[in-house]
Design an enzyme around this catalytic site. Structure first.
Site, PDB file in Angstrom:
ATOM      1  N   LYS A   1      -0.170  11.531   5.583  1.00  0.00           N
ATOM      2  CA  LYS A   1       0.119  10.462   6.540  1.00  0.00           C
ATOM      3  C   LYS A   1       0.743   9.263   5.839  1.00  0.00           C
ATOM      4  O   LYS A   1       1.743   8.687   6.303  1.00  0.00           O
ATOM      5  CB  LYS A   1      -1.171  10.061   7.266  1.00  0.00           C
TER       6      LYS A   1
ATOM      7  N   LYS B   1       0.836  -1.210   0.000  1.00  0.00           N
ATOM      8  CA  LYS B   1       0.000   0.000   0.000  1.00  0.00           C
ATOM      9  C   LYS B   1       0.867   1.254   0.000  1.00  0.00           C
ATOM     10  O   LYS B   1       0.541   2.251  -0.661  1.00  0.00           O
ATOM     11  CB  LYS B   1      -0.928   0.001   1.203  1.00  0.00           C
TER      12      LYS B   1
END
EC number: 1.1.1.60
Length: 294
Positions: free
Chosen positions: A239, A171
Site C-alpha cells: 500500500k 513517510k
C-alpha cells in the site's frame, strides 16, 4: 495530563496508547479488536464502545489506522471524530496515508473548528514498543509545538517537516528507503549463503561498517533464521509503495529503484506472503532464484 481519545489499537497503536497512559495522560481507546483493551486498561487507560464516546471530552484525538478509507470513515462520518470531539481539539493522525488525503482531512478539520496534524511514524512494532519511533509531522508549527509532549513519549526523533501532507511525503520517502534496504539485505543473504559463507557472521560485519542500518541492527538475525513474524506486513508496505508511485507521478519524476522495489513487494503478495513481515522479501528473492529457504 492531557485527555486523549485514541482510535486504533493494533500492532502499532496498542503500545503507543499504553506509553501515553503510563506517562500520566488520560487515554480512552477504541478499536475493532476489543482484546486490545486489556493492555490499555492494565497500563492505566480506559476503553470506549464507540468513537463518539472515546473523543467526546478529548483535548487531543489520535488515529492510528491502516489506510485513508479507515481514517476518513472514523474522522468524517456522522458519528465520527469531528461530529463528537470538542471544538478546538487537536487531531494527530499517525496513520500512513496519501498526502492528498491528509490535506483534505486538515481542510475539513479547519472548516469544522479542529486542528489537524499528519504525523506518520517509522520504526515498526519494535520502535512502538520501545517508544523510540521517528515521527515526521506536517501541519501548523503551533500545533506541532502543542503536540510535542505527546511526541516526546512516543518517539526518539520528531520533526516538523512542513505544511499539511508533508509528513506523508516524508513517510513515502522512508518506505522507499526501507523497502529498498530490505531487498538489498535479502540479496546479500542469498549471495553469501549460495557461496558457502555464514550469512549471520557476514551481516555482523556489514552492520559495523558503512552498510550498517537500523534494519541490520533489528532484523539481520531474524532474517537469517527465516523468522517473519509481522511487525509490519508486506500487504501494508505494498500500500505504501502505491503512495510512493502516486507521489512520483504527481511530481513527474522517474524513480526506477522505487519501481523495482514496488515490484518485489508486489511479488511477495502474489506469492502469498502478504501477511508476513516485510523482511520476508528474502523469500521473494529466494523464490526468484529457485532456492528453498531454511
Amino acid at each position: 495530563m492531557t485527555r486523549i481519545g485514541f482510535i486504533g489499537l493494533g500492532i502499532m497503536g496498542a503500545p503507543m496508547a499504553s506509553h501515553l497512559a503510563k506517562a500520566g495522560h488520560e487515554v480512552i481507546g477504541h478499536t475493532h479488536s476489543p482484546a486490545a483493551y486489556a493492555r490499555l486498561r492494565g497500563d492505566g487507560g480506559s476503553s470506549a464502545d464507540s468513537v463518539a464516546d472515546a473523543v467526546r471530552d478529548a483535548e487531543v484525538v489520535i488515529t492510528m489506522l491502516p489506510n485513508h478509507p479507515q481514517v476518513e470513515e472514523v474522522v468524517l462520518r456522522a458519528d465520527g471524530v469531528f461530529a463528537h470531539a470538542p471544538a478546538g481539539a487537536l487531531l494527530i493522525d499517525f496513520s500512513t496515508i496519501r498526502p492528498e488525503s491528509s490535506i483534505a482531512l486538515a481542510e475539513a478539520g479547519a472548516a469544522a473548528g479542529f486542528r489537524v496534524l499528519d504525523a506518520p511514524v517509522s520504526g515498526g512494532q519494535g520502535g512502538a514498543e520501545e517508544g523510540v519511533l521517528s515521527i515526521m509531522v506536517g501541519g501548523e508549527e503551533d500545533d506541532f509545538t502543542t503536540a510535542t509532549p505527546i511526541f516526546e513519549v512516543l518517539g526518539k526523533t520528531f520533526i516538523h517537516v512542513g505544511p499539511h501532507g508533508a509528513g506523508q511525503v516524508v513517510k513515502a520517502a522512508n518506505q522507499l528507503v526501507v523497502g529498498g534496504t530490505y531487498a538489498l539485505v535479502a540479496e546479500a543473504i542469498v549471495l553469501m549463503e549460495s557461496l558457502g559463507v555464514d550469512a549471520g557472521k557476514g551481516l555482523d560485519v556489514l552492520a559495523g561498517g558503512l552498510a550498517g542500518s537500523t534494519i541490520l541492527d533489528r532484523k539481520r538475525a531474524s532474517m537469517v533464521a527465516r523468522e517473519f513474524t509481522p511487525g509490519f506486513r508486506i500487504d501494508l508496505h505494498h500500500k505504501d509503495m502505491g503512495i510512493v508511485a502516486d507521489a512520483a507521478r504527481q511530481a513527474d519524476l522517474a524513480l526506477p529503484s522505487a519501481a523495482l522495489t514496488a515490484s518485489l513487494i508486489a511479488a511477495g503478495r502474489a506469492q502469498g506472503l502478504g501477511t508476513l513481515d516485510h523482511s520476508a522479501l528474502l523469500k521473494v528473492v529466494e523464490n526468484l532464484n529457485g532456492i528453498g529457504g531454511k
